[in-house]
Design an enzyme around this catalytic site. Structure first.
Site, PDB file in Angstrom:
ATOM      1  N   ARG A 121      47.511  50.816  43.775  1.00  0.00           N
ATOM      2  CA  ARG A 121      47.327  49.484  43.177  1.00  0.00           C
ATOM      3  C   ARG A 121      47.093  48.507  44.318  1.00  0.00           C
ATOM      4  NH1 ARG A 121      50.659  46.444  38.548  1.00  0.00           N
ATOM      5  NH2 ARG A 121      49.332  47.866  37.388  1.00  0.00           N
ATOM      6  N   ARG A 127      55.905  48.737  34.796  1.00  0.00           N
ATOM      7  CA  ARG A 127      55.529  49.859  33.942  1.00  0.00           C
ATOM      8  C   ARG A 127      54.680  50.895  34.674  1.00  0.00           C
ATOM      9  NH1 ARG A 127      56.484  45.554  31.116  1.00  0.00           N
ATOM     10  NH2 ARG A 127      55.250  44.635  32.761  1.00  0.00           N
ATOM     11  N   THR A 128      53.627  50.452  35.352  1.00  0.00           N
ATOM     12  CA  THR A 128      52.680  51.414  35.927  1.00  0.00           C
ATOM     13  C   THR A 128      53.348  52.254  37.014  1.00  0.00           C
ATOM     14  OG1 THR A 128      50.913  49.852  35.447  1.00  0.00           O
ATOM     15  CG2 THR A 128      50.391  51.643  36.958  1.00  0.00           C
ATOM     16  N   LYS A 142      53.272  44.705  58.915  1.00  0.00           N
ATOM     17  CA  LYS A 142      53.078  44.606  60.373  1.00  0.00           C
ATOM     18  C   LYS A 142      51.602  44.529  60.726  1.00  0.00           C
ATOM     19  CE  LYS A 142      57.188  47.387  61.368  1.00  0.00           C
ATOM     20  NZ  LYS A 142      57.655  48.682  61.899  1.00  0.00           N
ATOM     21  N   HIS A 148      41.667  49.007  35.387  1.00  0.00           N
ATOM     22  CA  HIS A 148      43.010  49.588  35.293  1.00  0.00           C
ATOM     23  C   HIS A 148      42.866  50.766  34.318  1.00  0.00           C
ATOM     24  CE1 HIS A 148      47.201  50.147  35.238  1.00  0.00           C
ATOM     25  NE2 HIS A 148      47.625  48.950  34.896  1.00  0.00           N
TER      26      HIS A 148
HETATM   27  N1  ASP Z   1      50.143  44.977  33.919  1.00  0.00           N
HETATM   28  C1  ASP Z   1      48.744  44.731  33.718  1.00  0.00           C
HETATM   29  C2  ASP Z   1      47.994  44.783  35.031  1.00  0.00           C
HETATM   30  O1  ASP Z   1      48.583  45.121  36.049  1.00  0.00           O
HETATM   31  C3  ASP Z   1      48.467  43.482  32.974  1.00  0.00           C
HETATM   32  C4  ASP Z   1      48.996  42.204  33.590  1.00  0.00           C
HETATM   33  O2  ASP Z   1      49.480  42.196  34.722  1.00  0.00           O
HETATM   34  O3  ASP Z   1      48.882  41.195  32.908  1.00  0.00           O
HETATM   35  O4  ASP Z   1      46.821  44.504  35.071  1.00  0.00           O
END
Ligand code: ASP
Length: 316
Positions: A112, A62-63, A90, A140
């Site tokens: 991320r 999703r993100t 690497k 987040h």
């Molecule tokens: N997608 C969310 C996160 O990246 C929640 C999860 O992974 O449970 O933190």
């Protein structure tokens, strides 16, 4: 007031310390971007000529997708890099990777990373605006914004609501960002979960802490279930998945303890049948897919605000 004075920051690293004016300005901007994704032509020229790099060192559906769509719907050039196919394999350091990407003149870096604090480390060392897309078990922020956006749309307000956040709070950056933002916006937050999955500082974060789910659900306006994050568990936190689902899973009987108009949320990905009964996840009170739709609008708002800032900054 200008957009800049409402959100006087160069980056979006977390919800901790972000004031209500700044947070609300992002939610309001997301409101104005929301309809773009429902049009036949899902594109506006707002960020034409700007460059966004998504740098993902952890899995994401999703993100990552919604940051990419958000950038593209704003007409920015968007590049996606995932660590598994980058020079990270690497042995290149995060800082070297960032410095090399910076040499290509991006306006925004969306990061991320499994290490808590990685986006803050990068933000202090780059000219680009940095967005934290999830750092370890820390924060987040865009998830909290999309959650607040979804709650505000469903309930018409956030102040005065009771939000029960249930499950693996210990490993959840979603819970941390949410407790900061929801409290800033005037909601009451409850955390519920087994004590092995409750952070020691839970009460200090301003949440009311419950070791059973039932009392936390009583009278709640919003029920937010969290995924059991097995990938972050090195030892034994739970007797078994079955027992967890029996004692902490959201089912119809437990949901009946919340207000009759309570909504059900989950940041995804879901462990169906573990923290949430599939009938509830797909049921009438679930706003889980609304959260996903909100994610695009919220990320458009954040990219717009930060890329405009980066653009307005005088050249070094
Ligand atoms: N997608 C969310 C996160 O990246 C929640 C999860 O992974 O449970 O933190």
């Amino acid at each position: 007031m200008t957009a800049r004075s409402l959100y006087p920051h160069r980056h979006l690293l977390g919800m901790e310390g972000l004031d209500a004016v700044a947070a609300t300005s992002l939610l309001d901007a997301a409101e104005s971007f929301f309809d773009v994704s429902r049009r036949a032509v899902r594109k506006v020229p707002t960020l034409r000529g700007r460059t966004v790099i998504n740098l993902f060192y952890e899995a994401s559906t999703r993100t990552r997708t919604s940051f990419e769509l958000a950038g593209k719907r704003l007409s920015a050039d968007v590049i996606n890099i995932s660590a598994s196919t980058s020079s990270a394999v690497k042995g290149e350091t995060l800082l070297d990777t960032v410095k090399n990407l910076e040499a290509m003149q991006p306006d925004v870096l969306v990061i991320r990373h499994p290490a808590s604090g990685a986006p803050h480390f990068v933000a202090a060392r780059t000219r680009a605006a940095v967005i934290n897309a999830g750092d370890g078990t820390h924060e987040h922020p865009t998830q909290a914004l999309l959650d607040a956006f979804t709650i505000r749309r469903a309930k018409g307000k956030i102040a005065g609501l009771t939000v029960a956040i249930c499950g693996d709070v210990l490993h959840s950056r979603v819970a941390r960002s949410n407790v900061h933002l929801l409290r800033t916006l005037g909601a009451k937050v409850r955390f519920a979960g087994p004590l092995t999955l409750m952070p020691p500082d839970a009460a200090a974060l301003g949440a009311e802490v419950f070791s059973r789910i039932e009392p936390a659900l009583e009278g709640a306006d919003v029920v937010m279930m969290l995924r059991v994050q097995n990938e972050r568990m090195s030892g034994t936190f739970l007797p078994s998945t079955r027992e967890y689902s029996r004692t902490f899973g959201l089912n119809a009987a437990r949901l009946a303890l919340a207000r009759p108009d309570a909504i059900v949320m989950h940041p995804g990905p879901m462990n169906r049948g573990v923290e949430i009964d599939p009938a509830i996840a797909d049921g009438a009170r679930s706003v889980i897919l609304d959260q996903v739709e909100a994610g695009v609008a919220v990320r458009m708002a954040v990219l717009w605000r930060l890329a405009a800032e980066a653009h307005e900054a005088p050249p070094a």
